[in-house]
Design a protein around this motif. Structure first.
Motif, PDB file in Angstrom:
ATOM      1  N   TYR A  18      -3.043  -0.836   8.812  1.00  0.00           N
ATOM      2  CA  TYR A  18      -4.058   0.025   8.184  1.00  0.00           C
ATOM      3  C   TYR A  18      -3.579   0.487   6.801  1.00  0.00           C
ATOM      4  CZ  TYR A  18      -7.057   4.170   7.580  1.00  0.00           C
ATOM      5  OH  TYR A  18      -7.934   5.123   7.106  1.00  0.00           O
ATOM      6  N   ARG A  19      -2.324   0.875   6.705  1.00  0.00           N
ATOM      7  CA  ARG A  19      -1.780   1.308   5.416  1.00  0.00           C
ATOM      8  C   ARG A  19      -1.695   0.133   4.448  1.00  0.00           C
ATOM      9  NH1 ARG A  19       3.261   4.818   7.902  1.00  0.00           N
ATOM     10  NH2 ARG A  19       2.023   6.495   8.816  1.00  0.00           N
ATOM     11  N   TYR A  20      -1.326  -1.047   4.970  1.00  0.00           N
ATOM     12  CA  TYR A  20      -1.269  -2.226   4.113  1.00  0.00           C
ATOM     13  C   TYR A  20      -2.650  -2.544   3.537  1.00  0.00           C
ATOM     14  CZ  TYR A  20      -0.870  -7.105   2.698  1.00  0.00           C
ATOM     15  OH  TYR A  20      -0.917  -8.277   1.989  1.00  0.00           O
ATOM     16  N   ALA A  21      -3.698  -2.279   4.308  1.00  0.00           N
ATOM     17  CA  ALA A  21      -5.069  -2.526   3.863  1.00  0.00           C
ATOM     18  C   ALA A  21      -5.591  -1.416   2.966  1.00  0.00           C
ATOM     19  CB  ALA A  21      -5.979  -2.701   5.075  1.00  0.00           C
ATOM     20  N   ASP A  22      -4.700  -0.531   2.491  1.00  0.00           N
ATOM     21  CA  ASP A  22      -5.057   0.588   1.606  1.00  0.00           C
ATOM     22  C   ASP A  22      -5.897   1.647   2.307  1.00  0.00           C
ATOM     23  OD1 ASP A  22      -3.628  -0.434  -0.537  1.00  0.00           O
ATOM     24  OD2 ASP A  22      -5.336  -1.597  -1.276  1.00  0.00           O
ATOM     25  N   SER A  23      -5.674   1.815   3.604  1.00  0.00           N
ATOM     26  CA  SER A  23      -6.317   2.883   4.383  1.00  0.00           C
ATOM     27  C   SER A  23      -7.825   2.960   4.134  1.00  0.00           C
ATOM     28  CB  SER A  23      -5.672   4.235   4.060  1.00  0.00           C
ATOM     29  OG  SER A  23      -4.275   4.200   4.302  1.00  0.00           O
ATOM     30  N   PRO A  24      -8.575   1.956   4.547  1.00  0.00           N
ATOM     31  CA  PRO A  24     -10.030   1.937   4.319  1.00  0.00           C
ATOM     32  C   PRO A  24     -10.723   3.184   4.870  1.00  0.00           C
ATOM     33  CG  PRO A  24      -9.273  -0.177   5.147  1.00  0.00           C
ATOM     34  CD  PRO A  24      -8.125   0.767   5.284  1.00  0.00           C
ATOM     35  N   GLU A  25     -11.739   3.629   4.162  1.00  0.00           N
ATOM     36  CA  GLU A  25     -12.474   4.820   4.569  1.00  0.00           C
ATOM     37  C   GLU A  25     -13.707   4.499   5.400  1.00  0.00           C
ATOM     38  OE1 GLU A  25     -11.692   7.992   4.164  1.00  0.00           O
ATOM     39  OE2 GLU A  25      -9.810   7.506   3.134  1.00  0.00           O
ATOM     40  N   ASP A  26     -14.153   3.242   5.375  1.00  0.00           N
ATOM     41  CA  ASP A  26     -15.392   2.890   6.060  1.00  0.00           C
ATOM     42  C   ASP A  26     -15.161   2.670   7.550  1.00  0.00           C
ATOM     43  OD1 ASP A  26     -13.833   0.681   5.491  1.00  0.00           O
ATOM     44  OD2 ASP A  26     -15.559  -0.684   5.367  1.00  0.00           O
ATOM     45  N   GLY A  42      12.828  -2.058   2.741  1.00  0.00           N
ATOM     46  CA  GLY A  42      12.801  -1.310   1.490  1.00  0.00           C
ATOM     47  C   GLY A  42      11.453  -1.415   0.810  1.00  0.00           C
ATOM     48  N   TRP A  43      10.894  -2.633   0.785  1.00  0.00           N
ATOM     49  CA  TRP A  43       9.573  -2.845   0.188  1.00  0.00           C
ATOM     50  C   TRP A  43       8.503  -2.063   0.921  1.00  0.00           C
ATOM     51  CZ3 TRP A  43       5.785  -5.472   3.079  1.00  0.00           C
ATOM     52  CH2 TRP A  43       4.556  -5.685   2.400  1.00  0.00           C
ATOM     53  N   ALA A  44       8.518  -2.137   2.255  1.00  0.00           N
ATOM     54  CA  ALA A  44       7.483  -1.469   3.041  1.00  0.00           C
ATOM     55  C   ALA A  44       7.578   0.050   2.939  1.00  0.00           C
ATOM     56  CB  ALA A  44       7.582  -1.908   4.496  1.00  0.00           C
ATOM     57  N   GLN A  45       8.799   0.572   2.888  1.00  0.00           N
ATOM     58  CA  GLN A  45       8.956   2.019   2.764  1.00  0.00           C
ATOM     59  C   GLN A  45       8.488   2.506   1.401  1.00  0.00           C
ATOM     60  OE1 GLN A  45      12.968   3.650   2.760  1.00  0.00           O
ATOM     61  NE2 GLN A  45      12.261   5.470   3.854  1.00  0.00           N
ATOM     62  N   SER A  46       8.900   1.808   0.341  1.00  0.00           N
ATOM     63  CA  SER A  46       8.508   2.230  -1.003  1.00  0.00           C
ATOM     64  C   SER A  46       7.006   2.076  -1.228  1.00  0.00           C
ATOM     65  CB  SER A  46       9.271   1.427  -2.055  1.00  0.00           C
ATOM     66  OG  SER A  46       8.945   0.047  -1.978  1.00  0.00           O
ATOM     67  N   SER A  47       6.370   1.157  -0.493  1.00  0.00           N
ATOM     68  CA  SER A  47       4.925   0.947  -0.612  1.00  0.00           C
ATOM     69  C   SER A  47       4.124   1.906   0.253  1.00  0.00           C
ATOM     70  CB  SER A  47       4.566  -0.497  -0.219  1.00  0.00           C
ATOM     71  OG  SER A  47       5.222  -1.437  -1.053  1.00  0.00           O
ATOM     72  N   GLY A  48       4.822   2.664   1.113  1.00  0.00           N
ATOM     73  CA  GLY A  48       4.144   3.631   1.967  1.00  0.00           C
ATOM     74  C   GLY A  48       3.570   3.048   3.239  1.00  0.00           C
ATOM     75  N   TYR A  49       4.005   1.848   3.622  1.00  0.00           N
ATOM     76  CA  TYR A  49       3.466   1.205   4.820  1.00  0.00           C
ATOM     77  C   TYR A  49       4.176   1.647   6.092  1.00  0.00           C
ATOM     78  CZ  TYR A  49       1.649  -1.954   1.214  1.00  0.00           C
ATOM     79  OH  TYR A  49       1.042  -2.473   0.093  1.00  0.00           O
ATOM     80  N   ILE A  50       5.415   2.116   5.971  1.00  0.00           N
ATOM     81  CA  ILE A  50       6.176   2.550   7.140  1.00  0.00           C
ATOM     82  C   ILE A  50       6.830   3.891   6.866  1.00  0.00           C
ATOM     83  CG2 ILE A  50       6.676   0.196   7.921  1.00  0.00           C
ATOM     84  CD1 ILE A  50       9.493   0.522   6.716  1.00  0.00           C
ATOM     85  N   SER A  51       7.173   4.575   7.936  1.00  0.00           N
ATOM     86  CA  SER A  51       7.920   5.822   7.846  1.00  0.00           C
ATOM     87  C   SER A  51       8.950   5.824   8.969  1.00  0.00           C
ATOM     88  CB  SER A  51       6.985   7.035   7.965  1.00  0.00           C
ATOM     89  OG  SER A  51       6.233   6.971   9.163  1.00  0.00           O
TER      90      SER A  51
END
Length: 373
Positions: free
Chosen positions: A304-312, A272-281
């Motif tokens: 990668y999503r947990y790391a806030d999807s870095p752009e660098d 539930g935490w991971a889904q609401s945080s956008g880390y899993i689908s």
């Protein structure tokens, strides 16, 4: 502007050994429709005197399970006059490599008629009757002691405490308390490690350790046991999310909105935490497939999503990688979370030790708690 990954760095990354693998598992499933499949009953923590079996009202056997459509299963019953009765079944598993450490994943269903919140003599007939499971190289036996008691020759702990050979995995309380006296299935699962001896054998053991001074009766069915060498152990999608949840020191969360995950799942809050945080689908159809093996691509996508999807991220040519995983895979390679010796096979399962190492590196790079990130 993003820079292009240098040819030298690309070659160096591609030369690194791959730490993900698709490990083949072996296993067995038992539905008991024909017979008891070689499972043997065992009782312990009771007096080694004449008449004990009758006094404790011990029963076992291959019987019809009183759940609609269930068919046959294994039955056990006993009256806990000692306030410490253990009763269970064990099964020999052979053909394993002597001296090799294996990881065993076990699932089964136990039919119980005990409602939640009940009070009984010495303890509750539900929450005070602990369900335990284990896999051990030592053949289970009820050995007579000097005090003339039958004690299990394994370390099962005592009642609500587990031991080195058996873990507490739940209790006898059923999910539906609105139907008193009606049996229903309750699902259990656990993971255990064991090293076969020279004979290449181990033993699966399941049972209950009771603190309720009364009669407990239950049926076990649909037992599945899968095993893999420890060095090739994989990890399920739900287990991976649970490890991330623990590493993030995340607080309470609502449950997930996946059709194949219910409140009984030990991963309910983590998912539930991971889904609401956008880390899993999900995997389509509103499902998550919690017991599917985690792939390399999925692992990198979650982290990668947990790391806030870095752009660098430096662009990389990654043939064989799914389009949805290209950025996360490139990120994982450049952060040295994974290592590759080729550009194929990313759809295969990642070895658990590799995922844990990648998770630890991610936490080190991006912080271990949500508050610090």
């Amino acid at each position: 502007m993003k820079r292009i990954l240098s040819a030298a760095l690309a070659l160096a990354l591609l030369a690194m050994p791959w730490n993900g693998a698709s490990a083949a598992e072996s296993g067995m499933n038992f539905d008991f429709e024909e017979d008891d499949s070689g499972f043997l009953p065992i009782f312990a923590d009771l007096p080694a005197v004449e008449g004990t079996e009758e006094f404790y009202e011990l029963e076992y056997g291959h019987r019809d399970v009183p759940v609609e459509g269930a068919g046959k299963g294994l039955f056990l019953s006993g009256n806990n006059h000692s306030d410490d009765l253990f009763m269970g079944y064990y099964k020999e598993l052979d053909g394993l490599t002597p001296g090799e450490r294996y990881v065993f994943r076990v699932t089964f269903q136990l039919a119980t008629d005990v409602e939640s919140g009940m009070i009984g003599i010495g303890g509750s007939p539900g929450s005070s009757v602990c369900v335990k499971g284990g896999v051990t190289a030592q053949k289970p036996a009820a050995a007579e002691t000097e005090e003339r008691y039958y004690r299990l020759n394994l370390d099962k702990g005592n009642q609500s405490t587990g031991g080195a050979d058996m873990a507490v995995i739940g209790d006898m309380e059923k999910y539906d308390s609105q139907r008193p006296g009606v049996y229903e299935f309750k699902s259990f699962d656990f993971t255990a490690e064991a090293v076969p001896g020279k004979d290449g054998r181990v033993y699966l053991i399941l049972g209950t350790d009771s603190g309720f001074e009364g009669t407990s009766s239950w049926y076990v069915d649909h037992i599945s046991v899968q095993w893999v060498e420890k060095r090739n152990e994989t990890i399920t999608r739900a287990e991976a999310v649970q490890l991330l949840y623990d590493a993030a020191s995340a607080g309470p969360a609502d449950g997930p909105a996946f059709r194949d995950v219910d409140l009984s799942s030990p991963y309910w809050y983590a998912l539930g935490w991971a889904q609401s945080s956008g880390y899993i689908s999900g995997r389509g159809g509103g499902c998550f497939a919690p017991n599917d093996r985690l792939t390399v691509e999925q692992a990198m996508s979650i982290l990668y999503r947990y790391a806030d999807s870095p752009e660098d991220i430096l662009p990389m040519d990654l043939p064989g990688v799914s389009s949805w995983a290209e950025r996360s895979m490139a990120w994982g390679l450049q952060r040295e979370l994974i290592q590759e010796d080729g550009l194929t096979g990313h759809g295969g399962a990642i070895v658990k030790s590799a995922y844990v190492e990648a998770l630890e590196k991610t936490v080190s790079l991006y912080g271990g708690t949500e508050a610090s990130r």
